[in-house]
Design an enzyme around this catalytic site. Structure first.
Site, PDB file in Angstrom:
ATOM      1  CB  THR A  13      19.893  33.406  -1.382  1.00 45.38           C
ATOM      2  OG1 THR A  13      18.585  33.832  -1.800  1.00 45.38           O
ATOM      3  CG2 THR A  13      20.853  33.558  -2.539  1.00 45.38           C
ATOM      4  N   GLY A  14      17.846  31.211   0.408  1.00 43.62           N
ATOM      5  CA  GLY A  14      16.973  31.233   1.582  1.00 43.62           C
ATOM      6  C   GLY A  14      17.303  30.147   2.591  1.00 43.62           C
ATOM      7  CB  ALA A  15      15.836  29.510   5.961  1.00 40.38           C
ATOM      8  CB  VAL A  16      13.812  25.922   2.677  1.00 43.78           C
ATOM      9  CG1 VAL A  16      13.599  24.557   2.055  1.00 43.78           C
ATOM     10  CG2 VAL A  16      12.893  26.102   3.881  1.00 43.78           C
ATOM     11  CB  SER A  42      20.394  36.705  -5.166  1.00 43.44           C
ATOM     12  OG  SER A  42      19.735  36.992  -3.980  1.00 43.44           O
ATOM     13  NE  ARG A 101       2.511  23.157   1.754  1.00 44.06           N
ATOM     14  CZ  ARG A 101       2.901  23.958   2.730  1.00 44.06           C
ATOM     15  NH1 ARG A 101       2.020  24.416   3.618  1.00 44.06           N
ATOM     16  NH2 ARG A 101       4.171  24.301   2.825  1.00 44.06           N
ATOM     17  CB  CYS A 131       7.597  22.643   8.608  1.00 43.35           C
ATOM     18  SG  CYS A 131       6.882  24.237   9.022  1.00 43.35           S
ATOM     19  CB  SER A 161      14.602  28.392  10.925  1.00 41.39           C
ATOM     20  OG  SER A 161      14.055  27.233  11.510  1.00 41.39           O
ATOM     21  NE  ARG A 244       7.150  31.573  13.752  1.00 43.90           N
ATOM     22  CZ  ARG A 244       7.107  30.775  12.693  1.00 43.90           C
ATOM     23  NH1 ARG A 244       7.761  29.630  12.689  1.00 43.90           N
ATOM     24  NH2 ARG A 244       6.409  31.110  11.621  1.00 43.90           N
ATOM     25  CG  HIS A 251       8.513  23.467  13.583  1.00 40.63           C
ATOM     26  ND1 HIS A 251       9.257  24.606  13.798  1.00 40.63           N
ATOM     27  CD2 HIS A 251       7.828  23.664  12.424  1.00 40.63           C
ATOM     28  CE1 HIS A 251       9.036  25.462  12.801  1.00 40.63           C
ATOM     29  NE2 HIS A 251       8.184  24.908  11.948  1.00 40.63           N
TER      30      HIS A 251
HETATM   31  P1  A2P Z   1      16.757  36.567  -2.582  1.00 42.22           P
HETATM   32  O1  A2P Z   1      17.811  36.211  -1.579  1.00 42.22           O
HETATM   33  O2  A2P Z   1      17.320  36.933  -3.916  1.00 42.22           O
HETATM   34  O3  A2P Z   1      15.733  37.542  -2.058  1.00 42.22           O
HETATM   35  P2  A2P Z   1      13.689  32.883   3.048  1.00 42.22           P
HETATM   36  O4  A2P Z   1      12.513  31.963   3.072  1.00 42.22           O
HETATM   37  O5  A2P Z   1      14.819  32.393   3.874  1.00 42.22           O
HETATM   38  O6  A2P Z   1      13.313  34.290   3.362  1.00 42.22           O
HETATM   39  O7  A2P Z   1      14.220  32.865   1.526  1.00 42.22           O
HETATM   40  C1  A2P Z   1      13.426  33.248   0.438  1.00 42.22           C
HETATM   41  C2  A2P Z   1      14.108  32.844  -0.858  1.00 42.22           C
HETATM   42  O8  A2P Z   1      13.221  33.208  -1.931  1.00 42.22           O
HETATM   43  C3  A2P Z   1      15.404  33.563  -1.121  1.00 42.22           C
HETATM   44  O9  A2P Z   1      16.294  32.701  -1.781  1.00 42.22           O
HETATM   45  C4  A2P Z   1      14.970  34.709  -2.038  1.00 42.22           C
HETATM   46  O10 A2P Z   1      15.986  35.183  -2.894  1.00 42.22           O
HETATM   47  C5  A2P Z   1      13.948  33.988  -2.881  1.00 42.22           C
HETATM   48  N1  A2P Z   1      13.064  34.942  -3.559  1.00 42.22           N
HETATM   49  C6  A2P Z   1      12.371  35.957  -3.030  1.00 42.22           C
HETATM   50  N2  A2P Z   1      11.694  36.638  -3.996  1.00 42.22           N
HETATM   51  C7  A2P Z   1      11.961  36.011  -5.172  1.00 42.22           C
HETATM   52  C8  A2P Z   1      11.585  36.222  -6.533  1.00 42.22           C
HETATM   53  N3  A2P Z   1      10.753  37.191  -6.882  1.00 42.22           N
HETATM   54  N4  A2P Z   1      12.080  35.377  -7.479  1.00 42.22           N
HETATM   55  C9  A2P Z   1      12.899  34.366  -7.132  1.00 42.22           C
HETATM   56  N5  A2P Z   1      13.307  34.119  -5.852  1.00 42.22           N
HETATM   57  C10 A2P Z   1      12.857  34.923  -4.887  1.00 42.22           C
END
Ligand code: A2P
Length: 346
Positions: A13-16, A42, A101, A131, A161, A244, A251
């Protein structure tokens, strides 16, 4: 026939995560089965992938049973806990966080530069570099191969981002608040977990990640240490200032390099013209140079404004731009997996 793989996307669900999904489809990655993992927040939500609806699952150690390749982009603490669990269950992990890394047993890979290190993955974990580092080393490596490289001084202009969905939302909200004449609220940058925040709309913040005890930030130290590791050049002199800027994606970097041998601007042009993954955008007579707005959603690394230093014949200045969510993250991860498939390592 290409092997079909069972894939897990962690942080879907995140940006990457969303870019990983886009690129897996676009590049026709050979998927037998795919699962989308995120936090408990989620779990149960629907997610679309290639015309089908999937249900997001909470990432747990058991999620990785039977998985061949796990693409992690859910933050360092999630990788710390779950990447070894995935590897223990036989998955190859490609991790986008900084957690592993600098581990000497974890290859840190930009395929154009050091794909040979993929032959040895002792922990089952491969790290995707920072990145800003990826786009810089991919552009500098072909120059280094021809003329040698002794010194790199880089200043970055990094998009929000890189700090995730919350930072993108905040730039949008702050711009709207400013237009409406309201107070601008800041809750995310420069470091979400810190108490102090600054607006990014109409601003430039010379801090990415926390400060280390030598005055450089962790982001700057990532660029310094990762460049040396990827290029296998501990003796290379590297300095970075990471900044930033209020750009959503892409970038940019002002890079000064010193070579071992003398070269001309034409030599650098000719070298980069043939370099994999690089597009030259350098024609000052037509005001042609790379810009992040036009690099968004593009796969290559764009290089321009190439100049010889006025005082040092071995010194050159370059301007390097790439989409930080693509070559800086999702695309590089998938290219690592593709390189392993091509080399029969998966
Ligand atoms: P969630 O949407 O459920 O919080 P970004 O880098 O864009 O902030 O996205 C971070 C990503 O990492 C999201 O998909 C978020 O899911 C996920 N995430 C954050 N905490 C956890 C966790 N404890 N276990 C699994 N995924 C996680």
């Amino acid at each position: 026939m290409t092997k079909q793989l069972i894939v897990a996307v962690v942080g879907a669900t995140g940006a990457v995560g969303s870019k990983l999904m886009e690129k897996l489809i676009e590049r026709k990655f050979p998927i037998k089965h795919i699962k989308f993992l995120a936090s408990a927040r989620s779990a149960g939500k629907a997610i679309e992938f290639n015309g089908q609806t999937y249900t997001i699952e909470e990432a747990t150690p058991e999620s990785f049973e039977g998985v061949n390749i796990a693409l992690f982009s859910a933050g360092g603490s999630v990788s710390e806990k779950l990447a070894p669990e995935a590897a223990k269950r036989g998955a190859i992990v490609i991790d986008n966080t900084s957690h592993f890394r600098m581990d000497p047993e974890v290859p840190l890979v930009v395929p154009e530069v050091n794909r040979h290190v993929l032959k040895n993955i002792p922990k089952g974990i491969i790290a995707n570099p920072n990145c800003s580092t990826i786009q810089m080393v991919a552009a500098l490596q072909p120059i280094r191969e021809k003329f040698g490289l002794t010194k790199v001084v880089v200043s970055t202009y990094q998009a929000v981002s890189g700090s995730g969905v919350a930072a993108i939302d905040e730039l949008r909200e702050q711009s709207t608040q400013w237009e409406a004449g309201k107070n601008v609220e800041a809750n995310v940058l420069p470091v979400k977990s810190d108490a102090k925040h600054y607006p990014i709309a109409r601003n430039v913040i010379p801090q990415i990640d926390k400060f280390t005890n030598n005055g450089f930030t962790y982001e700057e130290m990532k660029m310094i240490n990762e460049t040396k590791k990827i290029m296998e050049a501990p003796e290379l002199s590297v300095a970075a200032t990471c900044v930033r800027v209020p750009v959503v994606s892409g970038h940019s970097e002002s890079v000064y390099i010193e070579l071992e041998q003398e070269a001309t601007v034409q030599d650098i042009f000719a070298t980069l013209q043939d370099a994999p993954g690089i597009v030259l955008q350098d024609d000052i007579t037509q005001q042609v140079y790379p810009m992040p707005l036009f690099a968004e959603n593009e796969e290559p690394i764009f290089v321009g404004r190439i100049r010889q230093d006025l005082d040092n014949k071995k010194g050159f200045h370059l301007w390097i731009v790439a989409d930080n969510l693509l070559k800086g993250a999702a695309l590089n991860s998938i290219q690592i997996a593709e390189a392993m498939l091509e080399d029969n390592l998966l």
